[in-house]
Design a protein around this motif. Structure first.
Motif, PDB file in Angstrom:
ATOM      1  N   MET A  14       0.869  -1.161   0.000  1.00  0.00           N
ATOM      2  CA  MET A  14       0.000   0.000   0.000  1.00  0.00           C
ATOM      3  C   MET A  14       0.913   1.219   0.000  1.00  0.00           C
ATOM      4  O   MET A  14       1.245   1.757   1.043  1.00  0.00           O
ATOM      5  CB  MET A  14      -0.883  -0.028   1.235  1.00  0.00           C
ATOM      6  CG  MET A  14      -1.968   1.005   1.270  1.00  0.00           C
ATOM      7  SD  MET A  14      -3.039   0.774   2.682  1.00  0.00           S
ATOM      8  CE  MET A  14      -1.910   0.742   4.037  1.00  0.00           C
ATOM      9  N   PRO A  15       1.431   1.636  -1.162  1.00  0.00           N
ATOM     10  CA  PRO A  15       2.487   2.639  -1.231  1.00  0.00           C
ATOM     11  C   PRO A  15       2.116   3.930  -0.522  1.00  0.00           C
ATOM     12  O   PRO A  15       1.071   4.508  -0.768  1.00  0.00           O
ATOM     13  CB  PRO A  15       2.649   2.875  -2.745  1.00  0.00           C
ATOM     14  CG  PRO A  15       2.067   1.665  -3.388  1.00  0.00           C
ATOM     15  CD  PRO A  15       0.965   1.219  -2.485  1.00  0.00           C
ATOM     16  N   GLY A  16       3.009   4.359   0.377  1.00  0.00           N
ATOM     17  CA  GLY A  16       2.886   5.685   0.943  1.00  0.00           C
ATOM     18  C   GLY A  16       1.983   5.851   2.137  1.00  0.00           C
ATOM     19  O   GLY A  16       2.166   6.789   2.900  1.00  0.00           O
ATOM     20  N   VAL A  17       0.995   4.985   2.337  1.00  0.00           N
ATOM     21  CA  VAL A  17       0.035   5.219   3.415  1.00  0.00           C
ATOM     22  C   VAL A  17       0.691   5.057   4.780  1.00  0.00           C
ATOM     23  O   VAL A  17       0.518   5.903   5.662  1.00  0.00           O
ATOM     24  CB  VAL A  17      -1.180   4.288   3.282  1.00  0.00           C
ATOM     25  CG1 VAL A  17      -2.101   4.453   4.475  1.00  0.00           C
ATOM     26  CG2 VAL A  17      -1.919   4.586   1.997  1.00  0.00           C
ATOM     27  N   GLY A  18       1.447   3.997   4.974  1.00  0.00           N
ATOM     28  CA  GLY A  18       2.142   3.800   6.241  1.00  0.00           C
ATOM     29  C   GLY A  18       3.099   4.938   6.537  1.00  0.00           C
ATOM     30  O   GLY A  18       3.149   5.462   7.657  1.00  0.00           O
ATOM     31  N   ALA A  19       3.867   5.337   5.514  1.00  0.00           N
ATOM     32  CA  ALA A  19       4.812   6.437   5.685  1.00  0.00           C
ATOM     33  C   ALA A  19       4.072   7.739   5.992  1.00  0.00           C
ATOM     34  O   ALA A  19       4.535   8.557   6.795  1.00  0.00           O
ATOM     35  CB  ALA A  19       5.656   6.595   4.427  1.00  0.00           C
ATOM     36  N   ARG A  20       2.922   7.913   5.361  1.00  0.00           N
ATOM     37  CA  ARG A  20       2.138   9.119   5.603  1.00  0.00           C
ATOM     38  C   ARG A  20       1.616   9.144   7.040  1.00  0.00           C
ATOM     39  O   ARG A  20       1.635  10.182   7.709  1.00  0.00           O
ATOM     40  CB  ARG A  20       0.970   9.183   4.618  1.00  0.00           C
ATOM     41  CG  ARG A  20       0.094  10.407   4.756  1.00  0.00           C
ATOM     42  CD  ARG A  20       0.848  11.680   4.456  1.00  0.00           C
ATOM     43  NE  ARG A  20      -0.005  12.848   4.588  1.00  0.00           N
ATOM     44  CZ  ARG A  20       0.418  14.033   4.998  1.00  0.00           C
ATOM     45  NH1 ARG A  20       1.692  14.209   5.313  1.00  0.00           N
ATOM     46  NH2 ARG A  20      -0.424  15.048   5.092  1.00  0.00           N
ATOM     47  N   LEU A  21       1.164   7.996   7.530  1.00  0.00           N
ATOM     48  CA  LEU A  21       0.700   7.919   8.914  1.00  0.00           C
ATOM     49  C   LEU A  21       1.840   8.220   9.881  1.00  0.00           C
ATOM     50  O   LEU A  21       1.642   8.895  10.900  1.00  0.00           O
ATOM     51  CB  LEU A  21       0.113   6.532   9.196  1.00  0.00           C
ATOM     52  CG  LEU A  21      -1.215   6.221   8.507  1.00  0.00           C
ATOM     53  CD1 LEU A  21      -1.584   4.756   8.713  1.00  0.00           C
ATOM     54  CD2 LEU A  21      -2.327   7.121   9.014  1.00  0.00           C
ATOM     55  N   ARG A  22       3.036   7.716   9.581  1.00  0.00           N
ATOM     56  CA  ARG A  22       4.192   8.004  10.442  1.00  0.00           C
ATOM     57  C   ARG A  22       4.496   9.498  10.461  1.00  0.00           C
ATOM     58  O   ARG A  22       4.747  10.075  11.523  1.00  0.00           O
ATOM     59  CB  ARG A  22       5.417   7.219   9.960  1.00  0.00           C
ATOM     60  CG  ARG A  22       6.663   7.460  10.829  1.00  0.00           C
ATOM     61  CD  ARG A  22       7.829   6.565  10.444  1.00  0.00           C
ATOM     62  NE  ARG A  22       8.234   6.793   9.067  1.00  0.00           N
ATOM     63  CZ  ARG A  22       8.106   5.892   8.095  1.00  0.00           C
ATOM     64  NH1 ARG A  22       7.560   4.716   8.335  1.00  0.00           N
ATOM     65  NH2 ARG A  22       8.513   6.169   6.862  1.00  0.00           N
ATOM     66  N   THR A  23       4.443  10.133   9.288  1.00  0.00           N
ATOM     67  CA  THR A  23       4.694  11.568   9.210  1.00  0.00           C
ATOM     68  C   THR A  23       3.660  12.352  10.013  1.00  0.00           C
ATOM     69  O   THR A  23       3.997  13.274  10.768  1.00  0.00           O
ATOM     70  CB  THR A  23       4.663  12.041   7.745  1.00  0.00           C
ATOM     71  OG1 THR A  23       5.715  11.379   7.029  1.00  0.00           O
ATOM     72  CG2 THR A  23       4.847  13.547   7.646  1.00  0.00           C
TER      73      THR A  23
END
Length: 202
Positions: A14-23
């Motif tokens: 799921m590209p980007g969603v996990g990283a976005r949540l971390r941000t």
């Protein structure tokens, strides 16, 4: 607010969603441990979600954005063409090719429909494949806001504590998100619906 459900291992990233949540979490100065405690899950689970190892279910994603006090739209990365500053009386424009989609547990997808910032309101489309649920078990869940939905195609079932509502194309429903509920597709084709989640006071 509670969202008693699970996440499952990701086989389709799921590209980007996990990283976005971390941000989003870091921007709010919240530690992974504090977020995990707010959700009643392990810090390891938060780490795996943020690294894209686990796909959050619908209810887990909503629980995370509620805990972070951010709109659901924050997890989408949708480019927006702005002719004039919307805050100065202009408008925001999102072309079809710019539509941002995220895939969640059970193959459920969310597509952002709002073309720009819409304070206090989340506007999105959901697609539930046959057999898919808002979360991985049969428990009902609740979250913040007030929900209004219209089914575009297929059949979507909403379970409440004492009744079940089956929605078909053209049917609409509204309810406070604090009322325990569960969305799932018991039909034989994809269930497509459009939703407004209103967050008074945000």
């Amino acid at each position: 607010m509670s969202a008693p459900e699970s996440t499952t291992a990701s086989t389709d990233a799921m590209p980007g969603v996990g990283a976005r949540l971390r941000t989003l979490r870091k921007e709010r100065g919240m530690s992974a441990r504090a977020l995990a405690e707010a959700l009643g899950i392990s810090t390891s689970a938060i780490s795996q979600i943020e690294r894209g190892v686990l796909q959050p279910s619908v209810s887990r994603l909503i629980a995370i954005t509620d805990a972070l006090a951010v709109p659901l739209a924050s997890v989408f990365d949708a480019p927006v063409d702005t002719a004039r500053d919307p805050g100065a009386g202009g408008f925001a424009l999102q072309r079809a090719a710019q539509s941002s989609v995220v895939m969640l547990d059970s193959g459920v997808t969310f597509r952002r429909l709002s073309p720009g910032d819409t304070p206090g309101v989340d506007y999105f489309e959901s697609v539930y494949p046959p057999g898919a649920s808002a979360h991985g078990d049969v428990d009902l869940f609740r979250h913040e806001g007030y929900e209004v939905g219209t089914v575009v195609s297929g059949e979507l079932t909403v379970d409440f504590e004492s009744e079940r509502v089956v929605l078909r194309a053209g049917d609409a429903i509204s309810y406070p998100c604090s009322r325990p509920h569960r969305l799932h597709n018991a039909g034989a084709e994809d269930a497509v619906a459009q939703w407004l989640i209103v967050h008074p006071g945000r």
